[in-house]
Design a protein around this motif. Structure first.
Motif, PDB file in Angstrom:
ATOM      1  N   ALA A  45      29.434 -13.723  57.961  1.00  0.00           N
ATOM      2  CA  ALA A  45      28.494 -14.775  58.302  1.00  0.00           C
ATOM      3  C   ALA A  45      28.590 -15.937  57.327  1.00  0.00           C
ATOM      4  O   ALA A  45      28.278 -17.069  57.647  1.00  0.00           O
ATOM      5  N   ALA A  46      29.000 -15.670  56.110  1.00  0.00           N
ATOM      6  CA  ALA A  46      29.101 -16.722  55.101  1.00  0.00           C
ATOM      7  C   ALA A  46      30.467 -17.412  55.151  1.00  0.00           C
ATOM      8  O   ALA A  46      30.750 -18.281  54.326  1.00  0.00           O
ATOM      9  N   GLY A  47      31.329 -17.045  56.100  1.00  0.00           N
ATOM     10  CA  GLY A  47      32.622 -17.677  56.223  1.00  0.00           C
ATOM     11  C   GLY A  47      33.700 -17.073  55.355  1.00  0.00           C
ATOM     12  O   GLY A  47      34.797 -17.606  55.275  1.00  0.00           O
ATOM     13  N   ARG A  48      33.447 -15.951  54.690  1.00  0.00           N
ATOM     14  CA  ARG A  48      34.442 -15.312  53.833  1.00  0.00           C
ATOM     15  C   ARG A  48      35.380 -14.455  54.688  1.00  0.00           C
ATOM     16  O   ARG A  48      34.929 -13.734  55.575  1.00  0.00           O
ATOM     17  N   LYS A  49      36.650 -14.515  54.403  1.00  0.00           N
ATOM     18  CA  LYS A  49      37.641 -13.771  55.169  1.00  0.00           C
ATOM     19  C   LYS A  49      37.567 -12.284  54.830  1.00  0.00           C
ATOM     20  O   LYS A  49      37.558 -11.901  53.670  1.00  0.00           O
ATOM     21  N   VAL A  50      37.493 -11.430  55.844  1.00  0.00           N
ATOM     22  CA  VAL A  50      37.428  -9.978  55.674  1.00  0.00           C
ATOM     23  C   VAL A  50      38.827  -9.404  55.865  1.00  0.00           C
ATOM     24  O   VAL A  50      39.465  -9.632  56.895  1.00  0.00           O
ATOM     25  N   LEU A  51      39.279  -8.640  54.866  1.00  0.00           N
ATOM     26  CA  LEU A  51      40.592  -8.002  54.974  1.00  0.00           C
ATOM     27  C   LEU A  51      40.519  -6.727  55.809  1.00  0.00           C
ATOM     28  O   LEU A  51      41.377  -6.476  56.647  1.00  0.00           O
ATOM     29  N   TYR A  52      39.487  -5.919  55.547  1.00  0.00           N
ATOM     30  CA  TYR A  52      39.301  -4.671  56.282  1.00  0.00           C
ATOM     31  C   TYR A  52      37.918  -4.137  55.951  1.00  0.00           C
ATOM     32  O   TYR A  52      37.212  -4.654  55.073  1.00  0.00           O
ATOM     33  N   TRP A  53      37.507  -3.071  56.681  1.00  0.00           N
ATOM     34  CA  TRP A  53      36.253  -2.378  56.392  1.00  0.00           C
ATOM     35  C   TRP A  53      36.588  -0.969  55.889  1.00  0.00           C
ATOM     36  O   TRP A  53      37.626  -0.407  56.267  1.00  0.00           O
ATOM     37  N   TYR A  54      35.708  -0.404  55.059  1.00  0.00           N
ATOM     38  CA  TYR A  54      35.977   0.921  54.501  1.00  0.00           C
ATOM     39  C   TYR A  54      34.658   1.604  54.139  1.00  0.00           C
ATOM     40  O   TYR A  54      33.602   0.973  54.049  1.00  0.00           O
ATOM     41  N   ASP A  55      34.756   2.926  53.946  1.00  0.00           N
ATOM     42  CA  ASP A  55      33.628   3.739  53.493  1.00  0.00           C
ATOM     43  C   ASP A  55      33.730   3.867  51.969  1.00  0.00           C
ATOM     44  O   ASP A  55      34.754   4.330  51.453  1.00  0.00           O
ATOM     45  N   PRO A  56      32.691   3.470  51.208  1.00  0.00           N
ATOM     46  CA  PRO A  56      32.771   3.568  49.743  1.00  0.00           C
ATOM     47  C   PRO A  56      33.037   4.977  49.236  1.00  0.00           C
ATOM     48  O   PRO A  56      33.584   5.149  48.155  1.00  0.00           O
ATOM     49  N   MET A  57      32.635   6.001  50.036  1.00  0.00           N
ATOM     50  CA  MET A  57      32.874   7.371  49.610  1.00  0.00           C
ATOM     51  C   MET A  57      34.300   7.822  49.902  1.00  0.00           C
ATOM     52  O   MET A  57      34.779   8.788  49.324  1.00  0.00           O
ATOM     53  N   VAL A  58      34.989   7.133  50.824  1.00  0.00           N
ATOM     54  CA  VAL A  58      36.398   7.430  51.142  1.00  0.00           C
ATOM     55  C   VAL A  58      37.143   6.091  51.141  1.00  0.00           C
ATOM     56  O   VAL A  58      37.562   5.592  52.188  1.00  0.00           O
ATOM     57  N   ALA A  60      40.033   4.993  50.423  1.00  0.00           N
ATOM     58  CA  ALA A  60      41.447   4.865  50.795  1.00  0.00           C
ATOM     59  C   ALA A  60      41.631   4.667  52.294  1.00  0.00           C
ATOM     60  O   ALA A  60      42.700   4.230  52.735  1.00  0.00           O
ATOM     61  N   GLN A  61      40.639   4.970  53.109  1.00  0.00           N
ATOM     62  CA  GLN A  61      40.745   4.835  54.564  1.00  0.00           C
ATOM     63  C   GLN A  61      40.246   3.455  54.981  1.00  0.00           C
ATOM     64  O   GLN A  61      39.104   3.089  54.684  1.00  0.00           O
ATOM     65  N   HIS A  62      41.077   2.673  55.676  1.00  0.00           N
ATOM     66  CA  HIS A  62      40.729   1.310  56.075  1.00  0.00           C
ATOM     67  C   HIS A  62      40.468   1.267  57.586  1.00  0.00           C
ATOM     68  O   HIS A  62      41.075   2.015  58.364  1.00  0.00           O
ATOM     69  N   MET A  74      26.630   6.298  57.218  1.00  0.00           N
ATOM     70  CA  MET A  74      26.398   4.980  56.631  1.00  0.00           C
ATOM     71  C   MET A  74      27.322   3.969  57.299  1.00  0.00           C
ATOM     72  O   MET A  74      28.315   4.327  57.940  1.00  0.00           O
ATOM     73  N   GLN A  75      26.990   2.685  57.150  1.00  0.00           N
ATOM     74  CA  GLN A  75      27.792   1.625  57.733  1.00  0.00           C
ATOM     75  C   GLN A  75      29.014   1.337  56.868  1.00  0.00           C
ATOM     76  O   GLN A  75      28.996   1.496  55.649  1.00  0.00           O
ATOM     77  N   LEU A  76      30.106   0.939  57.529  1.00  0.00           N
ATOM     78  CA  LEU A  76      31.287   0.546  56.795  1.00  0.00           C
ATOM     79  C   LEU A  76      31.031  -0.747  56.030  1.00  0.00           C
ATOM     80  O   LEU A  76      30.201  -1.567  56.423  1.00  0.00           O
ATOM     81  N   VAL A  77      31.747  -0.921  54.942  1.00  0.00           N
ATOM     82  CA  VAL A  77      31.558  -2.065  54.047  1.00  0.00           C
ATOM     83  C   VAL A  77      32.790  -2.958  54.133  1.00  0.00           C
ATOM     84  O   VAL A  77      33.917  -2.458  54.127  1.00  0.00           O
ATOM     85  N   PRO A  78      32.605  -4.293  54.192  1.00  0.00           N
ATOM     86  CA  PRO A  78      33.778  -5.178  54.269  1.00  0.00           C
ATOM     87  C   PRO A  78      34.440  -5.367  52.912  1.00  0.00           C
ATOM     88  O   PRO A  78      33.785  -5.375  51.873  1.00  0.00           O
TER      89      PRO A  78
END
Length: 495
Positions: A45-58, A60-62, A74-78
């Motif tokens: 929403a702020a115009g920042r480019k997202v490379l991928y989303w991931y789970d902070p607990m895992v 390595a998985q994108h 939980m929700q994935l984090v950008p």
């Protein structure tokens, strides 16, 4: 005549051109039929480019789109493109995530570290205070005195009476020579008795009484505990045979097991304080008598002997105790022990910087004193380190390919940080304290926050002057490493 033949040549040319134009447009449409437009880069929403989303607990998985994590509830984090690490700035983590992870911070401080080290130990007999009672000639045991191993005897206590036939003739000759009154002959006869093994006290007793004494009482030369007793009434003994072994109790040893890594702090002659389980609350003092030259291979410890006075015989070999060696305190740089990540090959501390950035730093560890660990190299006084949640931050740094700053490497000068953005929204005051405020606020699109109720710190207590629970306010806040901080607060409608 057909309708086509009735058209003029000019009209035929115009119709052909129209047909060609329609066909070209249809061909372009068919050529692009079924093709989707090229996807635009994902942005927040702020115009920042997202490379991928991931789970902070895992981490390595994108994932290529937002949603709920398949691993955790939980929700994935950008992961944003501008969050890439550098040697100067480290890895950056969203302050809202830091708050949800319960990250705590600690300061690198210079505190007093005692040189004292603690080691478990066991009391033992002083092996330098041992006496052996032996038969000095062949003989027969005439009497024993009811002794047994473990008995405590005084110095001079009788052990056994022995009949020694070979001494009878020698004593008779000594008495005959003594009656001649020749001092030289008497001295020679006395020397012969000594060479036969007779103690000086026995020779004097024979000279004083004027008669031979063939039954000899063997006594303990020192006071202590009988360790072995190998004499029984009626048995025959040979010259040099051990009758008893007595260990003194005037002093005892506490043999402490000192870890090899701490053995350099031990000095012979240094004072030691001993706590014994048998005497809680009472301390015994002694000095380090020796450090054995060989380390124990199984436990990687060195054996340290502390010699203790044993007045009254209260200290019994076999008792368990704790030795406190040294005790002088010196200032040293330290951090909470929980802030140190030990990988087996090295130790790492996560250093917190401005703007929610973190840098893994390799450190050289020293002693431990309670809940703090000495830092010999790698950190400076006053730096802020992560004391809780550092393992998740370390995984973020590893995921981003950020290497820990090696020991002895000067940290790169970070670029100047821009002034923190002020995020504006409206809300209702739910509770209020001297340094915090809880607000039910509207969404904050700039950072992707939905409407929620949360607690903010107050940048200044004066901001909430005149405010009360239930008021609707417009407010602005900054995102800081330790949570959002309200910097502007005004009733709805105020400028």
């Amino acid at each position: 005549m057909s309708p086509i033949r009735s058209l003029s040549p000019a009209r035929l040319a115009l119709a052909a051109a129209a047909i060609a134009l329609v066909a070209g447009a249809a061909g372009y449409g068919l050529g692009h039929l079924g093709k989707s437009p090229a996807p635009a880069p994902s942005t927040s929403a702020a115009g920042r480019k997202v490379l991928y989303w991931y789970d902070p607990m895992v981490p390595a998985q994108h994932f290529d789109k937002p949603g709920k994590s398949p691993f955790m509830d939980m929700q994935l984090v950008p992961r944003y493109a501008d969050e890439g690490p550098s040697a100067a700035s480290g890895v950056q983590i969203d302050p809202a995530r830091l708050q949800s992870l319960g990250v705590r911070y600690a300061t690198v401080e210079r505190t007093d570290f005692a040189d004292e080290l603690t080691a478990p130990g066991v009391l033992e007999f002083n092996q330098r205070d041992v006496a052996i009672v032996q038969a000095r000639a062949n003989g027969f045991v005439q009497r024993v005195y009811g002794r047994a191993p473990g008995d405590v005897v005084r110095a001079g206590a009788p052990i056994a009476d022995l009949l020694v036939p070979s001494w009878g003739g020698a004593q008779a000759e000594f008495l005959a020579v003594r009656r001649t009154g020749d001092p030289a002959l008497e001295a020679a006869a006395r020397l012969r008795l000594r060479l036969l093994g007779m103690p000086e006290g026995l020779i004097e007793a024979v000279a004083r009484r004027g008669q031979a004494q063939t039954v000899i009482t063997f006594t303990s030369p020192i006071g202590g505990a009988i360790q072995t007793l190998d004499v029984r009434q009626g048995m025959a003994v040979n010259m040099g045979q051990t009758l008893a072994q007595v260990s003194g109790l005037g002093t005892v040893w506490l043999t402490a097991a000192v870890p090899e890594a701490q053995s350099g702090q031990v000095r012979i002659g240094a004072p030691a304080r001993i706590d014994l389980a048998a005497f809680p609350g009472e301390a015994f003092t002694g000095r380090i008598a020796a450090v054995l030259p060989a380390a124990q291979a199984e436990s990687r410890t060195l054996q340290v002997r502390v010699e203790l006075s044993n007045r009254g015989g209260r200290l019994r070999p076999g008792m368990y105790g704790t030795a406190h060696l040294g005790g002088t305190a010196h200032p040293a740089l330290s951090v909470p022990s929980e802030a140190v990540i030990r990988t087996g090959k090295r130790a790492i501390v996560m250093v917190a910087g401005p703007g929610g950035r973190f840098q893994p730093v390799e450190v050289q560890l020293g002693r431990e004193d309670g809940a703090r660990t000495e830092i010999l190299a790698g950190l400076s006084e006053g730096q802020k380190v992560v004391a809780s949640g550092q393992f998740l931050i370390d995984s973020e740094a590893s995921l981003a390919g950020l290497q820990a700053q090696a020991v002895g490497t000067a940290p790169a000068t970070p670029p100047p940080q821009p002034r923190a953005a002020l995020y504006e929204t409206r809300g209702r005051i739910e509770s209020l304290t001297a340094d915090s405020i809880t607000l039910s606020h509207e969404p904050v699109p700039a950072i992707g926050w939905p409407a929620m109720t949360m607690t903010f710190k107050l940048g200044s207590p004066a901001l909430a002057k005149g405010a009360k629970v239930g008021d609707r306010v417009a407010f602005g806040f900054e995102q800081k490493p330790d949570g959002p901080v309200v910097q502007r607060l005004a009733p709805t409608g105020a400028q």
